[in-house]
Design an enzyme around this catalytic site. Structure first.
Site, PDB file in Angstrom:
ATOM      1  N   VAL A   1      -3.218  11.403  -2.533  1.00 57.66           N
ATOM      2  CA  VAL A   1      -4.150  10.543  -1.815  1.00 57.66           C
ATOM      3  C   VAL A   1      -3.430   9.665  -0.803  1.00 57.66           C
ATOM      4  O   VAL A   1      -4.015   9.208   0.183  1.00 57.66           O
ATOM      5  CB  VAL A   1      -4.940   9.674  -2.826  1.00 57.66           C
ATOM      6  CG1 VAL A   1      -4.017   8.659  -3.494  1.00 57.66           C
ATOM      7  CG2 VAL A   1      -6.122   8.974  -2.172  1.00 57.66           C
ATOM      8  N   LYS A   2      -2.139   9.442  -1.007  1.00 60.60           N
ATOM      9  CA  LYS A   2      -1.378   8.524  -0.163  1.00 60.60           C
ATOM     10  C   LYS A   2      -1.195   9.030   1.269  1.00 60.60           C
ATOM     11  O   LYS A   2      -0.853   8.248   2.163  1.00 60.60           O
ATOM     12  CB  LYS A   2      -0.007   8.253  -0.787  1.00 60.60           C
ATOM     13  CG  LYS A   2      -0.064   7.615  -2.174  1.00 60.60           C
ATOM     14  CD  LYS A   2      -0.553   6.191  -2.126  1.00 60.60           C
ATOM     15  CE  LYS A   2      -0.371   5.496  -3.466  1.00 60.60           C
ATOM     16  NZ  LYS A   2      -0.790   4.096  -3.441  1.00 60.60           N
TER      17      LYS A   2
END
Length: 453
Positions: free
Chosen positions: A43-44
């Site tokens: 997700v980063k």
């Protein structure tokens, strides 16, 4: 032709996947937002690119500059992809509790990796917070990302992740559950979802050793809550500016053991090979099941890929060492199976006390059985040796028979753990187990305690 102009254009639009077996006891529709489909497998990627683009726009990041960030690995990966495409250098400062795979992956994509100790205060000059700041001040043309307090972190999820979830659920989402670290994901998604429907409940998953849950419930930053933990990617010993507690309805805490076990369960039961924080997140959903109704739509976000934990949660030896494998231990031989191949350390009646002390130190043990030609005839304990030494400084040159205690009880390999436990008390520090063929091994208090699940 349909293609992306570079790898960064493939970030986002990750799938929403229905969970079936692992959530069978949850009376609601549970959907996983599987962020491992991003090119950096987490997700980063979303916020890494957003933070860089915003820094470029306002001049904080200049052409040819060096990006510096303290990261648990995933943000570093997203920054690395963006740095490659955009032509920047990258230094990632990472704590030593992070998996070797994360460190190797960062180096593989061109980042310089600086490793710092985990068990230090955030203000300690050795902490990865402090080292990141110092490097950004010492490095020419450098930009310190600071994902914890950088508002672009939250903004990325407000602009991307939140709208995706709303669209994919056709606005039917009732609960959002996610692990909380820097706070960007939960705060950005929460802000967007609550603007669409104020009744959407936002739940954060915390870990033991982190301050979030108690601070949210009491407003107290309790340093007694802070201690080292194994779970990666969630929990903090600081309060990042990106955690907007006003948008979070509640927290649930998940143990290191449960996070590890459920990381493996997701792979085995759902075929979803995701990371450690995903295990914590889905266990959090199960702990919150009383809050859900049959018509509810619960979205849980899985942060990253299981490939970064192959040497940890997906390794039986690593799990066993920490007591995370749910193996049934019932007999005496079960207690020693991890070290039964090692020879039993003994000392003879006519050896000197100094020899026993040397063996205690060499093998890092606390008790030694004493033998003579007839078998086991006594025992030596470090506490007794220390007490004897205080009384007589010349004791080191005396024979063991003059200081030894009574021999340890001997039990059969199939003796129950309950019976073994009864034999260990303040007067008797260990038990010997007969493995047959003249082989014996020692069971100590440590072995008994390690068997407790």
């Amino acid at each position: 032709m349909k293609y992306a102009n570079n790898i960064l254009e493939t970030i986002g639009n990750t799938p929403l996947v229905k969970l079936n077996k692992i959530t069978k006891e949850v009376d609601a529709l549970v959907l996983a937002k599987v962020e491992t489909f991003n090119p950096g497998n987490s997700v980063k990627d979303r916020m890494a690119v957003k933070m860089i683009e915003d820094a470029e726009a306002d001049g904080r990041l200049k052409p040819g500059g060096t990006i510096i960030e303290g990261t648990s690995g995933n943000t570093g990966m997203g920054l690395a992809l963006a740095a490659i495409v955009k032509g920047y250098k990258l230094i990632c400062v990472i704590s030593d509790k992070q998996s070797k795979e994360k460190m190797d992956i960062l180096r593989a994509v061109g980042a310089k990796v600086v490793v710092c100790p985990t068990d230090v205060e955030p203000t300690d000059p050795r902490s990865y917070y402090s080292v990141s700041k110092r490097l950004s001040e010492e490095t020419p043309n450098a930009w310190y990302v600071n994902q914890y307090d950088n508002p672009s972190n939250t903004l990325a999820h407000y602009e991307q992740t939140g709208p995706e979830i709303w669209e994919q659920t056709e606005g039917k989402i009732t609960h959002f559950v996610v692990g909380v670290g820097t706070g960007g994901t939960i705060s950005g998604v929460a802000k967007y979802l609550k603007e669409q429907n104020p009744n959407v409940k936002i739940w954060g998953v915390d870990t033991y050793g982190s301050v979030f849950k108690k601070y949210h419930e009491t407003g107290i930053f309790d340093e007694n809550e802070i201690y080292s933990y194994i779970t990666e990617g969630i929990g903090e010993d600081i309060l990042p500016k990106n955690v907007d507690f006003s948008l979070i309805d509640g927290f649930t805490k998940v143990t290191d053991k449960d996070a590890a076990i459920f990381t493996r369960k997701l792979a085995i039961e759902e075929g979803i090979f995701v990371g450690n924080s995903a295990g914590a997140a889905i266990k959090g959903v199960l702990q919150l099941k009383e809050n859900f109704k049959p018509e509810d739509v619960v979205v849980v976000l899985f942060h990253d890929s299981g490939s970064r934990y192959v040497g940890k949660m997906f390794n039986d030896d690593w799990m066993r060492e920490r007591g995370f494998l749910d193996e049934e231990l019932t007999k005496a031989e079960d207690l020693i199976k991890d070290h039964a191949d090692k020879p039993l350390v003994v000392v003879r009646t006519e050896e000197l006390v100094s020899h026993a002390i040397e063996r205690l130190r060499k093998y890092k043990i606390s008790q030694i059985p004493v033998i003579d030609t007839n078998g086991f005839v006594g025992s030596v304990d470090e506490t007794d040796l220390f007490r004897s030494y205080v009384e007589d400084k010349d004791i080191a040159e005396k024979p063991i028979r003059e200081v030894m205690g009574k021999p340890y009880p001997v039990v059969k390999a199939n003796t129950s753990i309950e019976e073994v436990s009864k034999l260990i008390d303040k007067d008797n520090q260990a038990v010997l187990v007969d493995l047959g063929n003249g082989r014996h091994h020692i069971i100590t208090k440590h072995d008994i305690i390690s068997s407790i699940k």
